[in-house]
Design a protein around this motif. Sequence first.
Motif, mmCIF file in Angstrom:
data_model
loop_
_atom_site.group_PDB
_atom_site.id
_atom_site.type_symbol
_atom_site.label_atom_id
_atom_site.label_comp_id
_atom_site.label_asym_id
_atom_site.label_seq_id
_atom_site.Cartn_x
_atom_site.Cartn_y
_atom_site.Cartn_z
ATOM 1 N N LEU A 171 -38.522 87.031 19.779
ATOM 2 C CA LEU A 171 -37.451 87.645 20.638
ATOM 3 C C LEU A 171 -38.231 88.231 21.857
ATOM 4 O O LEU A 171 -37.075 88.640 23.037
ATOM 5 C CB LEU A 171 -36.873 88.840 20.424
ATOM 6 N N PHE A 172 -39.510 88.059 22.594
ATOM 7 C CA PHE A 172 -40.274 87.472 23.323
ATOM 8 C C PHE A 172 -40.146 89.606 24.081
ATOM 9 O O PHE A 172 -40.800 89.795 25.190
ATOM 10 C CB PHE A 172 -39.192 87.091 24.700
ATOM 11 N N GLU A 173 -40.607 90.590 23.144
ATOM 12 C CA GLU A 173 -41.242 91.608 23.846
ATOM 13 C C GLU A 173 -41.739 92.176 23.620
ATOM 14 O O GLU A 173 -42.618 91.795 23.095
ATOM 15 C CB GLU A 173 -40.260 92.888 22.162
ATOM 16 N N ASN A 174 -41.688 93.483 24.363
ATOM 17 C CA ASN A 174 -43.662 93.651 24.814
ATOM 18 C C ASN A 174 -43.888 94.529 23.356
ATOM 19 O O ASN A 174 -44.777 94.637 23.428
ATOM 20 C CB ASN A 174 -43.286 94.800 26.438
ATOM 21 N N LEU A 175 -43.196 94.981 22.990
ATOM 22 C CA LEU A 175 -43.150 96.261 22.085
ATOM 23 C C LEU A 175 -42.045 95.792 20.525
ATOM 24 O O LEU A 175 -41.266 96.208 20.761
ATOM 25 C CB LEU A 175 -43.094 98.044 22.470
ATOM 26 N N THR A 176 -42.960 96.052 19.673
ATOM 27 C CA THR A 176 -41.814 95.954 17.856
ATOM 28 C C THR A 176 -42.444 97.145 17.740
ATOM 29 O O THR A 176 -43.823 97.672 18.301
ATOM 30 C CB THR A 176 -42.682 94.283 17.945
ATOM 31 N N VAL A 177 -41.131 97.739 17.035
ATOM 32 C CA VAL A 177 -41.494 99.264 17.247
ATOM 33 C C VAL A 177 -40.800 99.680 15.355
ATOM 34 O O VAL A 177 -39.851 98.606 15.385
ATOM 35 C CB VAL A 177 -40.831 99.950 17.937
ATOM 36 N N ASP A 178 -41.573 99.699 14.907
ATOM 37 C CA ASP A 178 -41.083 100.505 13.707
ATOM 38 C C ASP A 178 -40.085 100.578 13.458
ATOM 39 O O ASP A 178 -40.969 102.178 14.326
ATOM 40 C CB ASP A 178 -42.085 100.063 12.723
ATOM 41 N N GLY A 179 -38.637 101.368 12.863
ATOM 42 C CA GLY A 179 -38.247 103.008 12.166
ATOM 43 C C GLY A 179 -37.133 103.611 13.420
ATOM 44 O O GLY A 179 -36.976 104.181 13.701
ATOM 45 N N VAL A 198 -34.932 104.354 28.963
ATOM 46 C CA VAL A 198 -33.917 103.316 28.261
ATOM 47 C C VAL A 198 -32.791 102.598 29.109
ATOM 48 O O VAL A 198 -32.202 103.796 29.513
ATOM 49 C CB VAL A 198 -33.269 103.565 26.796
ATOM 50 N N THR A 199 -32.687 101.479 29.786
ATOM 51 C CA THR A 199 -32.272 101.698 30.772
ATOM 52 C C THR A 199 -31.139 100.541 29.885
ATOM 53 O O THR A 199 -30.204 100.819 30.719
ATOM 54 C CB THR A 199 -32.959 100.922 31.972
ATOM 55 N N GLN A 200 -31.693 99.725 29.611
ATOM 56 C CA GLN A 200 -29.964 98.771 29.608
ATOM 57 C C GLN A 200 -30.519 97.912 27.725
ATOM 58 O O GLN A 200 -31.685 97.923 27.626
ATOM 59 C CB GLN A 200 -29.683 98.108 30.210
ATOM 60 N N SER A 201 -29.314 97.453 26.972
ATOM 61 C CA SER A 201 -29.374 96.498 25.850
ATOM 62 C C SER A 201 -30.054 95.722 26.860
ATOM 63 O O SER A 201 -29.643 95.035 28.236
ATOM 64 C CB SER A 201 -28.084 96.759 25.153
ATOM 65 N N ARG A 202 -30.475 94.402 26.220
ATOM 66 C CA ARG A 202 -31.100 93.565 26.428
ATOM 67 C C ARG A 202 -29.417 92.127 27.050
ATOM 68 O O ARG A 202 -29.075 92.387 25.390
ATOM 69 C CB ARG A 202 -32.747 92.611 25.813
ATOM 70 N N ARG A 203 -29.956 91.201 26.820
ATOM 71 C CA ARG A 203 -29.107 90.247 27.396
ATOM 72 C C ARG A 203 -29.815 88.768 26.790
ATOM 73 O O ARG A 203 -30.015 88.909 28.022
ATOM 74 C CB ARG A 203 -27.728 90.851 28.491
ATOM 75 N N LEU A 248 -40.512 97.030 30.490
ATOM 76 C CA LEU A 248 -40.684 96.890 29.158
ATOM 77 C C LEU A 248 -39.963 96.350 28.272
ATOM 78 O O LEU A 248 -38.315 96.951 28.179
ATOM 79 C CB LEU A 248 -41.861 97.972 28.150
ATOM 80 N N MET A 249 -39.330 95.099 27.762
ATOM 81 C CA MET A 249 -38.703 95.265 26.445
ATOM 82 C C MET A 249 -39.227 95.299 25.631
ATOM 83 O O MET A 249 -40.278 95.523 24.776
ATOM 84 C CB MET A 249 -38.671 93.879 27.143
ATOM 85 N N CYS A 250 -38.113 95.819 24.139
ATOM 86 C CA CYS A 250 -39.013 96.873 22.914
ATOM 87 C C CYS A 250 -37.823 95.949 21.554
ATOM 88 O O CYS A 250 -36.475 96.186 22.564
ATOM 89 C CB CYS A 250 -38.807 98.571 22.888
ATOM 90 N N TYR A 251 -38.344 95.898 20.553
ATOM 91 C CA TYR A 251 -37.515 95.171 19.727
ATOM 92 C C TYR A 251 -37.864 96.020 18.529
ATOM 93 O O TYR A 251 -39.232 95.605 18.152
ATOM 94 C CB TYR A 251 -38.003 93.987 19.463
ATOM 95 N N GLY A 252 -36.505 96.025 17.482
ATOM 96 C CA GLY A 252 -36.758 96.833 16.195
ATOM 97 C C GLY A 252 -37.395 95.658 15.204
ATOM 98 O O GLY A 252 -36.517 94.914 14.907
ATOM 99 N N ARG A 253 -38.472 96.090 14.616
ATOM 100 C CA ARG A 253 -39.443 95.424 13.398
ATOM 101 C C ARG A 253 -38.361 94.849 12.095
ATOM 102 O O ARG A 253 -38.325 93.850 11.825
ATOM 103 C CB ARG A 253 -39.778 95.810 13.278
ATOM 104 N N ALA A 254 -37.665 96.111 12.036
ATOM 105 C CA ALA A 254 -36.685 96.000 11.147
ATOM 106 C C ALA A 254 -35.848 93.704 11.090
ATOM 107 O O ALA A 254 -34.947 93.413 9.910
ATOM 108 C CB ALA A 254 -36.059 96.887 10.805
ATOM 109 N N HIS A 255 -35.394 93.877 12.263
ATOM 110 C CA HIS A 255 -34.198 92.679 12.681
ATOM 111 C C HIS A 255 -35.023 91.380 12.142
ATOM 112 O O HIS A 255 -34.217 90.458 12.287
ATOM 113 C CB HIS A 255 -33.767 93.197 14.335
ATOM 114 N N TYR A 308 -34.346 97.689 27.254
ATOM 115 C CA TYR A 308 -34.846 97.549 27.851
ATOM 116 C C TYR A 308 -35.401 99.626 28.307
ATOM 117 O O TYR A 308 -35.096 100.304 28.750
ATOM 118 C CB TYR A 308 -34.582 97.190 29.908
ATOM 119 N N LEU A 309 -36.342 99.999 29.208
ATOM 120 C CA LEU A 309 -37.392 100.784 29.318
ATOM 121 C C LEU A 309 -38.233 101.111 30.356
ATOM 122 O O LEU A 309 -38.507 99.567 31.402
ATOM 123 C CB LEU A 309 -38.961 100.737 28.537
ATOM 124 N N ARG A 310 -38.192 101.559 31.327
ATOM 125 C CA ARG A 310 -37.993 102.281 32.956
ATOM 126 C C ARG A 310 -39.631 102.707 32.159
ATOM 127 O O ARG A 310 -39.539 103.477 31.315
ATOM 128 C CB ARG A 310 -37.469 102.524 34.002
#
Length: 268
Positions: free
Chosen positions: A117-125, A146-151, A94-101, A178-180
């Motif tokens: 940003l091609f994310e699977n999960l948009t997350v607020d907060g 959490v496995t790593q930051s996205r590059r 999964l790719m997660c991205y902060g909505r605030a951005h 990214y998430l496992r």
Amino acid sequence: MPTGLPSPRPSTISSVPTTSTMSTTPTGTGAAAPSGTITAVRVGRVRTVRWRDEAVPTGAFKEPVEGPVALGPTGLAGDEQGDVVHHGGPEKALMCYGRAHYAAWRAEGLDLPEGALFENLTVDGLTESEVCLEDVWDVEGVRLQVTQSRRPCWKLSSRWGIPDLARRVQSTGRTGWYLRVLTPGTLQAGQVMRLVERNPGAVDLAELSRVMNVDKGDTSAIERILASPGVPGRWRSTLQRRLDVHQGRTSDSDGRITDEEDADRLRG
């Protein structure tokens, strides 16, 4: 929607937030554990696009899904990746991205829609400042780590017609992560992600991004990161080479800091 708009680069590096790399488990601290709300779950099938006169497969076109979406060890049902060497798989399920951005991008003149940003999960907060490597998050019984930051790569710039977008994502630290999947289940908009486990000494993703991509010569920070758990092997090798160069343990040629590799990955 931007299509090749001129986009000024950040004038300083202060936009990359930094926090302490020394963390504790969320239990027993007296403070509420970090949490965020999933505002959208997105999936996308592979499409073929033209880029520099080449046909390129990509799973970048991700759309929000209503209701629960099944989640397995390698990702969400209906989600695909065009480059399975560098994207997807158990470590990048999964790719997660902060909505605030997205508000931050708009403030800089880029009207990027949520999901850009091609994310699977948009997350607020939640942003990279609140998330550490190897964190375990619970979403109503689903466990994610959490496995790593996205590059980001050039496909991000190509998708939105903004040649320097991938570089800006990297330099600002608004990268996503990214998430496992530790415990499969279903995910849907409206669910809350809660931190349930954090390793002492874990590095937060804002600090990791700052040192990897901006302050490459911050040797004290490099040492702290190398001493922390969960740093991906390739990133650890890069940071160790940088440290060796700055401490004179190897030559510049032997310890080159993968800038050429970055240039190829980020080309837009």
